[in-house]
Design an enzyme around this catalytic site. Structure first.
Site, PDB file in Angstrom:
ATOM      1  N   ARG A 140      45.852  57.088  46.642  1.00 34.17           N
ATOM      2  CA  ARG A 140      45.684  56.445  45.332  1.00 34.17           C
ATOM      3  C   ARG A 140      46.604  55.243  45.132  1.00 34.17           C
ATOM      4  O   ARG A 140      46.892  54.862  43.997  1.00 34.17           O
ATOM      5  CB  ARG A 140      45.874  57.463  44.196  1.00 34.17           C
ATOM      6  CG  ARG A 140      44.851  58.588  44.234  1.00 34.17           C
ATOM      7  CD  ARG A 140      44.980  59.493  43.020  1.00 34.17           C
ATOM      8  NE  ARG A 140      43.954  60.525  43.050  1.00 34.17           N
ATOM      9  CZ  ARG A 140      44.096  61.719  43.638  1.00 34.17           C
ATOM     10  NH1 ARG A 140      45.252  62.016  44.230  1.00 34.17           N
ATOM     11  NH2 ARG A 140      43.125  62.610  43.626  1.00 34.17           N
ATOM     12  N   LYS A 150      42.324  41.563  43.393  1.00 34.74           N
ATOM     13  CA  LYS A 150      40.972  42.100  43.556  1.00 34.74           C
ATOM     14  C   LYS A 150      40.748  42.434  45.026  1.00 34.74           C
ATOM     15  O   LYS A 150      40.958  41.600  45.907  1.00 34.74           O
ATOM     16  CB  LYS A 150      39.931  41.087  43.080  1.00 34.74           C
ATOM     17  CG  LYS A 150      39.885  40.945  41.578  1.00 34.74           C
ATOM     18  CD  LYS A 150      39.038  39.775  41.130  1.00 34.74           C
ATOM     19  CE  LYS A 150      37.580  39.972  41.389  1.00 34.74           C
ATOM     20  NZ  LYS A 150      36.765  38.896  40.777  1.00 34.74           N
ATOM     21  N   GLU A 199      36.951  26.274  46.867  1.00 35.50           N
ATOM     22  CA  GLU A 199      37.703  27.039  45.870  1.00 35.50           C
ATOM     23  C   GLU A 199      38.824  26.198  45.259  1.00 35.50           C
ATOM     24  O   GLU A 199      39.162  26.361  44.089  1.00 35.50           O
ATOM     25  CB  GLU A 199      38.268  28.314  46.490  1.00 35.50           C
ATOM     26  CG  GLU A 199      37.220  29.349  46.883  1.00 35.50           C
ATOM     27  CD  GLU A 199      36.621  30.096  45.695  1.00 35.50           C
ATOM     28  OE1 GLU A 199      37.052  29.836  44.543  1.00 35.50           O
ATOM     29  OE2 GLU A 199      35.726  30.927  45.917  1.00 35.50           O
ATOM     30  N   LYS A 247      44.976  30.024  39.524  1.00 35.66           N
ATOM     31  CA  LYS A 247      44.578  31.420  39.598  1.00 35.66           C
ATOM     32  C   LYS A 247      45.656  32.334  39.022  1.00 35.66           C
ATOM     33  O   LYS A 247      45.355  33.298  38.317  1.00 35.66           O
ATOM     34  CB  LYS A 247      44.254  31.815  41.036  1.00 35.66           C
ATOM     35  CG  LYS A 247      43.623  33.195  41.127  1.00 35.66           C
ATOM     36  CD  LYS A 247      42.856  33.423  42.401  1.00 35.66           C
ATOM     37  CE  LYS A 247      42.058  34.724  42.312  1.00 35.66           C
ATOM     38  NZ  LYS A 247      41.292  35.012  43.539  1.00 35.66           N
ATOM     39  N   GLU A 265      39.894  41.331  34.734  1.00 36.00           N
ATOM     40  CA  GLU A 265      38.639  40.604  34.537  1.00 36.00           C
ATOM     41  C   GLU A 265      37.910  41.052  33.280  1.00 36.00           C
ATOM     42  O   GLU A 265      36.692  41.238  33.259  1.00 36.00           O
ATOM     43  CB  GLU A 265      37.719  40.764  35.760  1.00 36.00           C
ATOM     44  CG  GLU A 265      36.702  39.658  35.909  1.00 36.00           C
ATOM     45  CD  GLU A 265      35.962  39.716  37.227  1.00 36.00           C
ATOM     46  OE1 GLU A 265      35.655  38.642  37.748  1.00 36.00           O
ATOM     47  OE2 GLU A 265      35.686  40.828  37.719  1.00 36.00           O
ATOM     48  N   ARG A 287      39.406  35.915  33.002  1.00 38.51           N
ATOM     49  CA  ARG A 287      39.387  35.821  34.457  1.00 38.51           C
ATOM     50  C   ARG A 287      38.016  35.457  35.005  1.00 38.51           C
ATOM     51  O   ARG A 287      37.896  34.958  36.121  1.00 38.51           O
ATOM     52  CB  ARG A 287      39.874  37.142  35.064  1.00 38.51           C
ATOM     53  CG  ARG A 287      40.007  37.089  36.571  1.00 38.51           C
ATOM     54  CD  ARG A 287      40.811  38.253  37.083  1.00 38.51           C
ATOM     55  NE  ARG A 287      40.842  38.287  38.533  1.00 38.51           N
ATOM     56  CZ  ARG A 287      41.685  39.014  39.241  1.00 38.51           C
ATOM     57  NH1 ARG A 287      42.579  39.756  38.626  1.00 38.51           N
ATOM     58  NH2 ARG A 287      41.657  39.002  40.557  1.00 38.51           N
ATOM     59  N   ASN A 323      35.126  32.693  38.519  1.00 37.40           N
ATOM     60  CA  ASN A 323      33.853  32.893  39.202  1.00 37.40           C
ATOM     61  C   ASN A 323      32.906  31.717  39.008  1.00 37.40           C
ATOM     62  O   ASN A 323      31.696  31.863  39.219  1.00 37.40           O
ATOM     63  CB  ASN A 323      33.183  34.184  38.702  1.00 37.40           C
ATOM     64  CG  ASN A 323      33.876  35.421  39.219  1.00 37.40           C
ATOM     65  OD1 ASN A 323      34.232  35.498  40.393  1.00 37.40           O
ATOM     66  ND2 ASN A 323      34.096  36.390  38.346  1.00 37.40           N
ATOM     67  N   HIS A 352      30.018  31.217  41.355  1.00 37.46           N
ATOM     68  CA  HIS A 352      29.932  32.364  42.259  1.00 37.46           C
ATOM     69  C   HIS A 352      28.685  33.219  42.066  1.00 37.46           C
ATOM     70  O   HIS A 352      28.288  33.934  42.990  1.00 37.46           O
ATOM     71  CB  HIS A 352      31.182  33.233  42.107  1.00 37.46           C
ATOM     72  CG  HIS A 352      32.392  32.670  42.779  1.00 37.46           C
ATOM     73  ND1 HIS A 352      32.870  31.419  42.500  1.00 37.46           N
ATOM     74  CD2 HIS A 352      33.215  33.184  43.730  1.00 37.46           C
ATOM     75  CE1 HIS A 352      33.946  31.185  43.239  1.00 37.46           C
ATOM     76  NE2 HIS A 352      34.164  32.237  43.993  1.00 37.46           N
ATOM     77  N   HIS A 375      27.055  34.070  45.487  1.00 31.90           N
ATOM     78  CA  HIS A 375      26.927  35.417  46.027  1.00 31.90           C
ATOM     79  C   HIS A 375      25.468  35.763  46.316  1.00 31.90           C
ATOM     80  O   HIS A 375      25.171  36.508  47.258  1.00 31.90           O
ATOM     81  CB  HIS A 375      27.529  36.433  45.062  1.00 31.90           C
ATOM     82  CG  HIS A 375      29.024  36.429  45.033  1.00 31.90           C
ATOM     83  ND1 HIS A 375      29.754  37.050  44.047  1.00 31.90           N
ATOM     84  CD2 HIS A 375      29.936  35.879  45.876  1.00 31.90           C
ATOM     85  CE1 HIS A 375      31.047  36.890  44.280  1.00 31.90           C
ATOM     86  NE2 HIS A 375      31.178  36.176  45.386  1.00 31.90           N
ATOM     87  N   HIS A 387      31.491  31.265  52.733  1.00 29.94           N
ATOM     88  CA  HIS A 387      31.639  31.518  51.299  1.00 29.94           C
ATOM     89  C   HIS A 387      31.827  30.210  50.527  1.00 29.94           C
ATOM     90  O   HIS A 387      31.183  29.990  49.490  1.00 29.94           O
ATOM     91  CB  HIS A 387      32.828  32.451  51.059  1.00 29.94           C
ATOM     92  CG  HIS A 387      33.135  32.671  49.610  1.00 29.94           C
ATOM     93  ND1 HIS A 387      32.297  33.361  48.766  1.00 29.94           N
ATOM     94  CD2 HIS A 387      34.191  32.264  48.847  1.00 29.94           C
ATOM     95  CE1 HIS A 387      32.822  33.395  47.548  1.00 29.94           C
ATOM     96  NE2 HIS A 387      33.964  32.736  47.572  1.00 29.94           N
TER      97      HIS A 387
END
Length: 363
Positions: free
Chosen positions: A121, A143, A185, A229, A239, A243, A247, A250, A254, A266
């Protein structure tokens, strides 16, 4: 040519951490080793120099390094690879006092971060990105995740690292196309928050695409992108709202990656995705023509694509993939768009005709 000065960017949060960009990277890594500490060193092929340096530094602190090589690029982010790393951790007896270190591009930092998030965990991780995309995007923000056949990064967790460490000399060996892909990016950060990034790239696109031509410029662009960022992540770790602006481009990107079975870089997909949402915002009356054109001009100047081949025949697959985007709510598509330079906002449930028209504009 003198070495650029190192930059340190603080990412606020619980816990907070620093992103080190510049010389002295391995000295920073030594702080995370100690006698008897087990370290899972997860690396992608072709990173022998940074891997050897990291192993030597950690072993010099008395840590016991367990090296594992995973497949390159998105091939690392699978349930099968993840399960193999869990097995290694179990066999080696890793406890909550131990550490996961990633050396490689954004895919390996995503994977290793998820391994760290899920083992017992949560154990500590330190990320050593060796690609431009890795240091300005994937490694910063906490992330982590893997891909599934249904989409990219649909399985993951928020798990901030203890540190992100990058020596720009590690980027010098990147293929030019990969470095340019990472610039997507960087330019995204310029569009959504820091226009100085755009000005620096537009002043000399050729130097911006070669980290060896002007190392100080490379560090400046990286540090500015990381700062954007860090500012956003520090205000919205999980997010919940702000946040999502990271994206930008994106949702469409994606979808392209999924439809193309992750054969597209990417950053290339993000470049086209940014033009798509700029076209969408323009048609929705939010974005003026000049800024729409600036998207294409600056992306083209560094060699990034601004269109996606396939025409209308690909639209049904792309539309279906976008419906599974993390920002979607039920059947409602939500896009991050601009209403001006460094003025991001959201566009919810745009008319299907606008979506098709924006797609046609990038086809």
């Amino acid at each position: 040519m003198s070495a650029p000065a190192a930059r340190t960017i603080e990412v606020l949060g619980e816990p907070g951490y620093d992103v080190h960009v510049g010389p002295g990277a391995l000295d920073k890594l030594a702080r995370h080793g100690r006698p008897g500490r087990r370290v899972l060193l997860v690396a992608q092929p072709g990173r022998e120099g940074p891997v050897a340096g990291a192993s030597s530094v950690l072993e010099g602190t008395g840590a016991r390094v367990v090296p594992v090589t995973v497949p390159d690029a998105e091939g690392a982010k699978t349930a099968e690879v993840l399960a193999g790393l869990w097995s290694t951790l179990g066999r080696e007896g890793f406890t909550r006092n131990d550490l996961v270190v990633a050396v490689g591009g954004g895919a390996v930092t995503d994977l290793a971060g998820f391994v760290a998030a899920t083992w017992l965990r949560g154990v500590d991780s330190v990320l050593l990105p060796t690609s431009l995309l890795g240091v300005v995007d994937a490694a910063v923000g906490g992330k982590t995740g893997i891909n599934t056949p249904e989409g990219k990064n649909l399985v993951g967790a928020f798990h901030p690292p203890r540190a992100v460490i990058c020596d720009p000399t590690w980027l010098a060996g990147m293929a030019r196309a990969d470095y340019v892909s990472g610039l997507a990016e960087v330019l995204k950060c310029g569009l959504i928050a820091d226009p100085v990034i755009l000005e620096l790239v537009e002043a000399d696109p050729g130097r911006a695409t070669d980290p060896t031509a002007d190392p100080a410029l490379a560090v400046e662009l990286i540090a500015r992108a990381v700062q954007v960022k860090a500012d956003v992540v520090g205000a919205d770790l999980r997010e919940a709202s702000l946040r999502e602006i990271l994206n930008y481009g994106h949702t469409f990107a994606h979808a392209v990656e999924l439809v193309e079975d992750y054969t597209w870089r990417h950053g290339d997909a993000v470049a086209v995705g940014m033009v798509f949402v700029a076209e969408l915002a323009h048609r929705a009356g939010l974005l003026d023509r000049a800024l729409l054109d600036r998207h294409r001009t600056v992306l083209t100047a560094v060699g990034l694509p601004t269109s996606y081949p396939g025409g209308a025949a690909r639209w049904p697959d792309l539309r279906a993939a976008m419906a599974r985007d993390k920002k979607a709510r039920g059947d409602t598509l939500r896009f991050v768009v601009l209403e001006g330079l460094a003025r991001p906002t959201r566009l919810e449930a745009p008319d299907e005709g606008l979506l098709r028209a924006a797609h046609a504009a990038v086809s």
